[in-house]
Motif scaffolding. Structure first.
Motif, short mmCIF file in Angstrom:
data_model
loop_
_atom_site.label_atom_id
_atom_site.label_comp_id
_atom_site.label_asym_id
_atom_site.label_seq_id
_atom_site.Cartn_x
_atom_site.Cartn_y
_atom_site.Cartn_z
N UNK A 294 0.81 -29.33 1.36
CA UNK A 294 0.59 -27.95 0.93
C UNK A 294 1.24 -27.75 -0.43
N UNK A 295 0.79 -26.69 -1.11
CA UNK A 295 1.31 -26.42 -2.45
C UNK A 295 2.20 -25.20 -2.34
N UNK A 296 3.42 -25.31 -2.83
CA UNK A 296 4.37 -24.21 -2.70
C UNK A 296 4.79 -23.76 -4.10
N UNK A 297 4.03 -22.81 -4.69
CA UNK A 297 4.32 -22.42 -6.07
C UNK A 297 5.73 -21.86 -6.25
N UNK A 298 6.23 -21.16 -5.23
CA UNK A 298 7.58 -20.58 -5.32
C UNK A 298 8.64 -21.67 -5.43
N UNK A 299 8.47 -22.72 -4.61
CA UNK A 299 9.42 -23.83 -4.67
C UNK A 299 9.40 -24.48 -6.05
N UNK A 300 8.20 -24.73 -6.56
CA UNK A 300 8.07 -25.38 -7.87
C UNK A 300 8.75 -24.56 -8.96
N UNK A 301 8.51 -23.25 -8.93
CA UNK A 301 9.11 -22.37 -9.94
C UNK A 301 10.64 -22.42 -9.85
N UNK A 302 11.17 -22.29 -8.63
CA UNK A 302 12.63 -22.26 -8.48
C UNK A 302 13.26 -23.59 -8.89
N UNK A 303 12.68 -24.68 -8.38
CA UNK A 303 13.30 -25.99 -8.62
C UNK A 303 13.26 -26.34 -10.10
N UNK A 304 12.09 -26.18 -10.73
CA UNK A 304 11.95 -26.66 -12.10
C UNK A 304 12.56 -25.72 -13.13
N UNK A 305 12.63 -24.43 -12.83
CA UNK A 305 13.34 -23.58 -13.79
C UNK A 305 14.84 -23.88 -13.73
N UNK A 306 15.33 -24.19 -12.51
CA UNK A 306 16.73 -24.60 -12.39
C UNK A 306 16.96 -25.95 -13.08
N UNK A 307 16.00 -26.87 -12.91
CA UNK A 307 16.18 -28.22 -13.47
C UNK A 307 16.20 -28.19 -15.00
N UNK A 308 15.27 -27.41 -15.56
CA UNK A 308 15.22 -27.28 -17.02
C UNK A 308 16.48 -26.56 -17.52
N UNK A 309 16.94 -25.58 -16.74
CA UNK A 309 18.17 -24.88 -17.09
C UNK A 309 19.35 -25.85 -17.16
N UNK A 310 19.44 -26.74 -16.18
CA UNK A 310 20.54 -27.73 -16.18
C UNK A 310 20.45 -28.67 -17.38
N UNK A 311 19.23 -29.16 -17.65
CA UNK A 311 19.05 -30.09 -18.77
C UNK A 311 19.41 -29.43 -20.10
N UNK A 312 18.95 -28.19 -20.29
CA UNK A 312 19.19 -27.51 -21.56
C UNK A 312 20.65 -27.07 -21.69
N UNK A 313 21.28 -26.69 -20.58
CA UNK A 313 22.70 -26.32 -20.63
C UNK A 313 23.53 -27.52 -21.09
N UNK A 314 23.18 -28.70 -20.53
CA UNK A 314 23.91 -29.92 -20.90
C UNK A 314 23.66 -30.25 -22.37
N UNK A 315 22.44 -30.03 -22.83
CA UNK A 315 22.10 -30.32 -24.23
C UNK A 315 22.90 -29.40 -25.18
N UNK A 316 22.96 -28.11 -24.83
CA UNK A 316 23.74 -27.17 -25.64
C UNK A 316 25.22 -27.58 -25.63
N UNK A 317 25.71 -27.95 -24.46
CA UNK A 317 27.13 -28.33 -24.32
C UNK A 317 27.46 -29.58 -25.14
N UNK A 318 26.54 -30.56 -25.13
CA UNK A 318 26.88 -31.88 -25.69
C UNK A 318 26.22 -32.18 -27.03
N UNK A 319 25.45 -31.24 -27.57
CA UNK A 319 24.69 -31.53 -28.80
C UNK A 319 25.57 -32.13 -29.89
N UNK A 320 26.81 -31.64 -29.99
CA UNK A 320 27.67 -32.08 -31.09
C UNK A 320 28.28 -33.46 -30.89
N UNK A 321 28.01 -34.08 -29.74
CA UNK A 321 28.45 -35.47 -29.56
C UNK A 321 27.69 -36.39 -30.52
N UNK A 322 26.52 -35.93 -30.98
CA UNK A 322 25.74 -36.71 -31.94
C UNK A 322 25.97 -36.08 -33.31
N UNK A 323 26.46 -36.88 -34.25
CA UNK A 323 26.86 -36.29 -35.53
C UNK A 323 25.64 -35.81 -36.32
#
Length: 423
Positions: free
Chosen positions: A309-338
Motif C-alpha cells: 500500500x502507499x502511505x503518503x503521510x508516512x512518506x511526507x513525515x519520514x522524508x521531511x525529517x530525513x532532509x531536515x537532518x541532512x541539511x541541519x548537519x550540512x549547516x552545522x559542518x559546512x565550515x569544516x571544508x575551507x
C-alpha cells in the motif's frame, strides 16, 4: 548517449499517484512474484555469494557480520514490502556480499592497491534533485576525470572469470543494460525522475554499502531502525573502506582523478574531509520543498510495485525529517571544508550558468580548465537540456495534504545560512 524509452511528454501528471491503476505488465509481474515468499536467511545469502565469488573471506575485522545482521533484520522487519521488492533487496545483499568477497581477494592478491593515491578529488555534496546529478555528469565529461557509472556501481569488482566477452563488452555492463531495459518496460516514468541508464554517473555511497554502512537502504524500504543504526556508526572507518574500493577501481580501470557525489556526505562532512583531505567540494543548494516533493512523489510512484500500500503521510513525515537532518548537519559542518577548497552553488544560478561555476571550481581545485575540456562541457550541456525527459507536475497539497509554504517553514535555518530561493 542513448536513453532508450525516453518519454516525450511535456508534462507528466500523476492522477493516480496514491491509488495507482497498474498496467497489465505491472499486474502480471506482481501476480507472478507474490506467489513465492522470499527468505532472508543470512547463511543462505552468504553461501550464494561465496559460490559466485569462488572465495570465502568476508574481511570481518570490524564487525561486518553485525552490520549484515542489522541490515537484513531491517529489511525483514518492513512488513509492507511486496515479494518483488524483497526479492530485489535479497539479490542486492547477495551482490554486495559477492563484491565484498571479490574485493577482499583482490586486495590480498595485489597488496600494492593499498598504496594507490586517491588524490585531489572533486566532490559534489547536496540534496537529491538539487542539481548534483547534472553537475557530476557534466564534470565527468572531462576526460581526465574518473567517475562511477551506474553499471560499475552495482558490480564494482568483477567475479573470477568474468572478463569482457569477445566483442570487448564487460558482462557487468551487459547485465545493467538488460535490467534497465526491463525497468523501462515496467515503470517508464522513472526515467523522467532519475534515469539510471548504465552509463549514468552514480553515487559512490553504493560502494560504501560493500561495508553495509551507508544510508542507501532508506531509499529502498521503510527502515527507521537501520537509519538509527547507520547514524550511530563511526563513519571514519567506513569512509576509509570506501577509499579502499576507490583504490581498487582505480587499479582495475585506470588511474585518473575522481569526481564523486552523494547526498549522504551532507551529514558526514567530518569523515569525508578526514578521508579526502585535499578534496575540492561543490555544495549545491535548493529549496528543500522542491527536494522533498520530488523525492516523495518518486517514492510514492515506485511504491505501486514496491509495497502493498502507499502511505503518503508516512512518506511526507519520514522524508521531511530525513532532509531536515541532512541539511541541519550540512549547516552545522559546512565550515569544516575551507573556503579555498569549496564553492556553494545555488540551484537558481545553475541552469545556463554552468561554465563560470566550473571555472570557479577548477580554480579552487588548482586544475587547469583547458580549451578541449571546455568544448567537452559545452557539448554535454547542448546534449542535455534540463527536463529532456518531460517535466513532472508536483502537487503536494493534493497528494500529501500539505502546502509548500507550510512545509517550508520547517527549514528557516537553511534559508538563513545559504542563498536559497523558494520555488
Amino acid at each position: 548517449m542513448g536513453h532508450g524509452g525516453a518519454i516525450n511528454t511535456v508534462d507528466i501528471n500523476f492522477d493516480d499517484l496514491t491509488s495507482p491503476r497498474l498496467t497489465d505488465i505491472q499486474r502480471q509481474i506482481l501476480e507472478y512474484t507474490e506467489a513465492r515468499h522470499v527468505d532472508f536467511g543470512v547463511d543462505g545469502m552468504l553461501a550464494e555469494a561465496i559460490e559466485q565469488a569462488g572465495v570465502d573471506d568476508l574481511d570481518d575485522t570490524d564487525g561486518f557480520r553485525d552490520r549484515l545482521a542489522a541490515h537484513v533484520a531491517a529489511i525483514d522487519g518492513d512488513h509492507g514490502l511486496t515479494q518483488l521488492t524483497r526479492s530485489s533487496l535479497r539479490q542486492r545483499v547477495v551482490r554486495l556480499l559477492r563484491n565484498r568477497l571479490s574485493l577482499t581477494e583482490l586486495l590480498k592478491r595485489y597488496p600494492e592497491i593499498a598504496s594507490i593515491e586517491i588524490a585531489t578529488p572533486f566532490i559534489v555534496v547536496g540534496m537529491p534533485r538539487s542539481g548534483t546529478t547534472h553537475l557530476v555528469n557534466l564534470i565527468a565529461a572531462d576526460p581526465r576525470r574518473r567517475a562511477l557509472p551506474y553499471w560499475e556501481s552495482q558490480e564494482p569488482i568483477p567475479a573470477p572469470g568474468e572478463g569482457p566477452e569477445i566483442f570487448g563488452v564487460d558482462p557487468r555492463y551487459a547485465r545493467a543494460k538488460a535490467e534497465h531495459d526491463a525497468l523501462m518496460a515496467s515503470a517508464p516514468v522513472v526515467a523522467a525522475m532519475h534515469d539510471r541508464f548504465p552509463e549514468a554517473i552514480e553515487e559512490e555511497v553504493e560502494l560504501l554499502d560493500l561495508d553495509l554502512a551507508g544510508y542507501v537502504l532508506e531509499w529502498h524500504a521503510r527502515v527507521p531502525d537501520w537509519r538509527d543504526y547507520y547514524l550511530s556508526l563511526d563513519q571514519r572507518r567506513h569512509y576509509a573502506y570506501l577509499k579502499k574500493v576507490l583504490q581498487a577501481l582505480t587499479f582495475l580501470r585506470g588511474p585518473r582523478t575522481w569526481i564523486l557525489k552523494s547526498p549522504q556526505h551532507c551529514e558526514q562532512l567530518g569523515p569525508l574531509i578526514e578521508t579526502f583531505p585535499d578534496a575540492t567540494v561543490a555544495f549545491t543548494h535548493r529549496d528543500p520543498v522542491a527536494v522533498i516533493q520530488s523525492a516523495i512523489t518518486m517514492m510514492a510512484y515506485s511504491d505501486r510495485l514496491r509495497r502493498n500500500s502507499i502511505d503518503p503521510g508516512w512518506l511526507l513525515d519520514y522524508w521531511s525529517d530525513r532532509v531536515h537532518r541532512l541539511l541541519s548537519a550540512c549547516v552545522r559542518d559546512r565550515d569544516l571544508v575551507s573556503g579555498e577548497r569549496s564553492i556553494d552553488i545555488s540551484f537558481h544560478h545553475l541552469n545556463g550558468n554552468e561554465m563560470p561555476l566550473l571555472e570557479q571550481l577548477y580554480q579552487r581545485g588548482g586544475v587547469e580548465l583547458t580549451a578541449k575540456v571546455r568544448r567537452r562541457f559545452q557539448e554535454y550541456l547542448d546534449r542535455n537540456p534540463r527536463g529532456k525527459h518531460g517535466a513532472i507536475r508536483y502537487d503536494l497539497q493534493r497528494h500529501f495534504g500539505i502546502s509548500a509554504d507550510e512545509l517550508r517553514t520547517r527549514f528557516g535555518f537553511y534559508f538563513d545560512r545559504f542563498d536559497v530561493r523558494a520555488e
